[in-house]
Design a protein around this motif. Structure first.
Motif, mmCIF file in Angstrom:
data_model
loop_
_atom_site.group_PDB
_atom_site.id
_atom_site.type_symbol
_atom_site.label_atom_id
_atom_site.label_comp_id
_atom_site.label_asym_id
_atom_site.label_seq_id
_atom_site.Cartn_x
_atom_site.Cartn_y
_atom_site.Cartn_z
ATOM 1 N N GLY A 62 1.431 82.057 -76.883
ATOM 2 C CA GLY A 62 2.014 83.287 -77.396
ATOM 3 C C GLY A 62 1.826 84.468 -76.464
ATOM 4 O O GLY A 62 1.081 84.405 -75.482
ATOM 5 N N PRO A 63 2.496 85.588 -76.751
ATOM 6 C CA PRO A 63 2.451 86.761 -75.868
ATOM 7 C C PRO A 63 1.086 87.404 -75.750
ATOM 8 O O PRO A 63 0.800 88.091 -74.766
ATOM 9 N N TRP A 87 5.997 71.923 -70.170
ATOM 10 C CA TRP A 87 5.415 70.832 -69.395
ATOM 11 C C TRP A 87 3.992 70.507 -69.833
ATOM 12 O O TRP A 87 3.495 69.411 -69.577
ATOM 13 N N PHE A 88 3.337 71.443 -70.474
ATOM 14 C CA PHE A 88 1.965 71.212 -70.927
ATOM 15 C C PHE A 88 1.912 70.969 -72.433
ATOM 16 O O PHE A 88 1.078 70.227 -72.931
ATOM 17 N N ASP A 89 2.824 71.600 -73.146
ATOM 18 C CA ASP A 89 2.831 71.607 -74.607
ATOM 19 C C ASP A 89 4.221 72.090 -75.013
ATOM 20 O O ASP A 89 5.096 72.267 -74.169
ATOM 21 N N ALA A 90 4.429 72.296 -76.310
ATOM 22 C CA ALA A 90 5.654 72.919 -76.833
ATOM 23 C C ALA A 90 6.923 72.156 -76.465
ATOM 24 O O ALA A 90 7.757 72.672 -75.726
ATOM 25 N N PRO A 91 7.096 70.946 -76.994
ATOM 26 C CA PRO A 91 6.180 70.280 -77.906
ATOM 27 C C PRO A 91 5.210 69.351 -77.162
ATOM 28 O O PRO A 91 5.401 69.076 -75.975
ATOM 29 N N PRO A 92 4.208 68.824 -77.874
ATOM 30 C CA PRO A 92 3.321 67.838 -77.267
ATOM 31 C C PRO A 92 3.985 66.459 -77.295
ATOM 32 O O PRO A 92 3.630 65.588 -78.088
ATOM 33 N N GLY A 93 4.986 66.303 -76.431
ATOM 34 C CA GLY A 93 5.785 65.078 -76.439
ATOM 35 C C GLY A 93 5.853 64.439 -75.066
ATOM 36 O O GLY A 93 5.029 64.691 -74.184
ATOM 37 N N ILE A 94 6.892 63.619 -74.866
ATOM 38 C CA ILE A 94 7.054 62.892 -73.605
ATOM 39 C C ILE A 94 7.349 63.849 -72.460
ATOM 40 O O ILE A 94 7.197 63.495 -71.282
ATOM 41 N N ASN A 95 7.739 65.087 -72.761
ATOM 42 C CA ASN A 95 7.950 66.115 -71.748
ATOM 43 C C ASN A 95 6.702 66.369 -70.909
ATOM 44 O O ASN A 95 6.776 66.898 -69.807
ATOM 45 N N VAL A 129 -4.603 82.128 -63.118
ATOM 46 C CA VAL A 129 -3.879 82.191 -64.397
ATOM 47 C C VAL A 129 -2.517 81.561 -64.145
ATOM 48 O O VAL A 129 -1.658 82.137 -63.480
ATOM 49 N N PHE A 130 -2.313 80.356 -64.656
ATOM 50 C CA PHE A 130 -1.130 79.578 -64.343
ATOM 51 C C PHE A 130 -0.219 79.442 -65.558
ATOM 52 O O PHE A 130 -0.682 79.166 -66.669
ATOM 53 N N ARG A 131 1.069 79.610 -65.307
ATOM 54 C CA ARG A 131 2.061 79.427 -66.376
ATOM 55 C C ARG A 131 2.816 78.123 -66.129
ATOM 56 O O ARG A 131 3.474 77.960 -65.105
ATOM 57 N N ALA A 132 2.740 77.212 -67.072
ATOM 58 C CA ALA A 132 3.439 75.938 -66.939
ATOM 59 C C ALA A 132 4.941 76.139 -67.097
ATOM 60 O O ALA A 132 5.382 76.955 -67.901
ATOM 61 N N PRO A 133 5.758 75.416 -66.331
ATOM 62 C CA PRO A 133 7.202 75.463 -66.542
ATOM 63 C C PRO A 133 7.538 75.102 -67.991
ATOM 64 O O PRO A 133 6.806 74.339 -68.635
ATOM 65 N N SER A 134 8.661 75.622 -68.481
ATOM 66 C CA SER A 134 8.951 75.414 -69.912
ATOM 67 C C SER A 134 10.425 75.230 -70.227
ATOM 68 O O SER A 134 10.829 75.396 -71.370
ATOM 69 N N LEU A 135 11.251 74.906 -69.245
ATOM 70 C CA LEU A 135 12.681 74.727 -69.482
ATOM 71 C C LEU A 135 13.080 73.272 -69.294
ATOM 72 O O LEU A 135 12.793 72.701 -68.235
ATOM 73 N N PRO A 136 13.752 72.644 -70.241
ATOM 74 C CA PRO A 136 14.068 73.157 -71.573
ATOM 75 C C PRO A 136 12.912 72.959 -72.565
ATOM 76 O O PRO A 136 12.933 73.466 -73.657
ATOM 77 N N PHE A 137 11.902 72.173 -72.112
ATOM 78 C CA PHE A 137 10.719 71.913 -72.936
ATOM 79 C C PHE A 137 9.472 72.190 -72.097
ATOM 80 O O PHE A 137 9.486 72.066 -70.876
ATOM 81 N N THR A 139 5.038 86.657 -70.679
ATOM 82 C CA THR A 139 4.490 87.962 -71.045
ATOM 83 C C THR A 139 2.965 87.956 -70.968
ATOM 84 O O THR A 139 2.347 88.868 -70.411
ATOM 85 N N PHE A 140 2.365 86.903 -71.516
ATOM 86 C CA PHE A 140 0.899 86.802 -71.476
ATOM 87 C C PHE A 140 0.405 86.619 -70.051
ATOM 88 O O PHE A 140 -0.592 87.227 -69.639
#
Length: 350
Positions: A201-202, A289-297, A279-287, A257-258
């Motif tokens: 979250g932010p 890479w670390f979480d969100a969701p905790p799936g095969i992504n 302070v590292f931000r994981a890629p997130s498009l379209p899902f 943002t965070f």
């Protein structure tokens, strides 16, 4: 005479219906899901509804043409990383997890042959599956979504949907990625393995506790989740004072943002991760890479996270690996522009 013909017609209809019922039963197959539930499935499955985000990612990866819809609407920035035929499928909401939005009417309206849920498997999820299946008459299958079980989950989906050949390709990729990860981690001394805080979250004050499925990849790369000090559970809110007391070596997030604010906010300035600029931000498009969701992504996420936590220890070409993963799992050929957008300001140099 008319009565006799009528009775004969009824008898004929009854015989026919019994025949159809017998045929239908013969065409059904029994699938044992991760909860040990025996689920009767139709012989041919062409429409599958995902109960939650991890299931939607897994279905999209293995059999996108069978996905009836998404659990949430994509942002425009995310749609660019979803294959064109599938990015605008209808949105039906989610049946499970935090913020479930689907109802039984929505389920029935999608007319799925099967409902699939992937993730944590326990008595609560099994009870929900039984309830929805009983109320809708639609088979409901639970698949173990733990990270360590990823190759097996892919093969089970392949069996479930009669997509064994494709599922095997994805399972083989995932096994190779996990074996490569294990090799790197085995060469890292215990005192060189970082203590990590994951901020969601932010404001970055939601995280995963000990045993949270959202934190599995952290354990897989040999790092320590500092929030385990707050106890066992799933996602939870914590205080800044707690994070300060944990003093992590690295901070991970998915939120841009965070990521920006934590590096400039004096309240966080004394944390080792902030002092060291880790302070590292994981890629997130379209899902994510670390979480969100905790799936095969997360199968691509381990390559990124290894590079972030252990610079110089991994020989992975992250750009090439990303192209391969997105082609195989997400059915898209990444352009140079997309690749740059995906990896920009995410931490490790690629």
């Amino acid at each position: 005479m008319k009565r006799r013909h009528f009775l004969l017609s009824l008898a004929t209809m009854a015989t026919a219906l019994n025949g159809f019922a017998t045929l239908a039963m013969a065409e059904e197959r029994i699938f044992t899901d991760a909860a040990g539930r025996k689920v009767a499935l139709p012989a041919k499955i062409t429409r599958v509804m995902a109960a939650g985000p991890p299931a939607s990612v897994l279905l999209y990866s293995v059999a996108p043409e069978k996905l009836v819809g998404w659990v949430r609407e994509f942002k425009d920035s995310e749609k660019d990383f979803i294959a064109a035929p599938y990015r605008d499928l209808p949105v039906h909401g989610r049946l499970t997890g935090k913020g479930n939005t689907a109802n039984l009417e929505a389920v029935l309206a999608m007319k799925p042959d099967v409902i699939l849920d992937v993730g944590t498997v326990d008595a609560t999820y099994a009870s929900l599956a039984d309830k929805v299946q009983e109320q809708t008459g639609i088979p409901y299958v639970l698949i173990d979504g733990t990270f360590a079980n990823s190759p097996q989950s892919l093969r089970q989906i392949g069996e479930l949907l009669d997509e064994k050949e494709r599922a095997e390709k994805l399972a083989a990729y995932t096994e190779a990625a996990m074996q490569r990860l294990d090799k790197v981690v085995a060469g890292i001394a215990s005192d060189q393995r970082p203590r990590v805080y994951y901020g969601r979250g932010p404001e970055g004050l939601e995280t995963g506790l000990a045993g949270s499925i959202n934190m599995e990849v952290l354990g897989a790369v040999g790092a320590t989740n500092v929030a385990e000090a707050a106890g066992k559970g799933g996602l939870a809110n914590v205080s800044l004072e707690q994070v300060l007391s944990w003093n992590p070596d690295v901070i991970l997030t998915l939120d841009q943002t965070f990521q920006k604010s934590v590096l400039s906010d004096p309240s966080w300035a004394n944390i080792k991760a902030v002092k060291d600029g880790r302070v590292f931000r994981a890629p997130s498009l379209p899902f994510g890479w670390f979480d969100a969701p905790p799936g095969i992504n997360r199968a691509i996420g381990v390559a990124w996270l290894t590079s972030a936590l252990y610079p110089g220890k991994s020989e992975i070409d992250l750009k090439a690996e990303t192209r391969d993963f997105y082609k195989l799992f997400y059915h898209v050929d990444l352009s140079d522009e997309q690749l740059g957008k995906l990896l920009a300001d995410t931490g490790p140099k690629s």
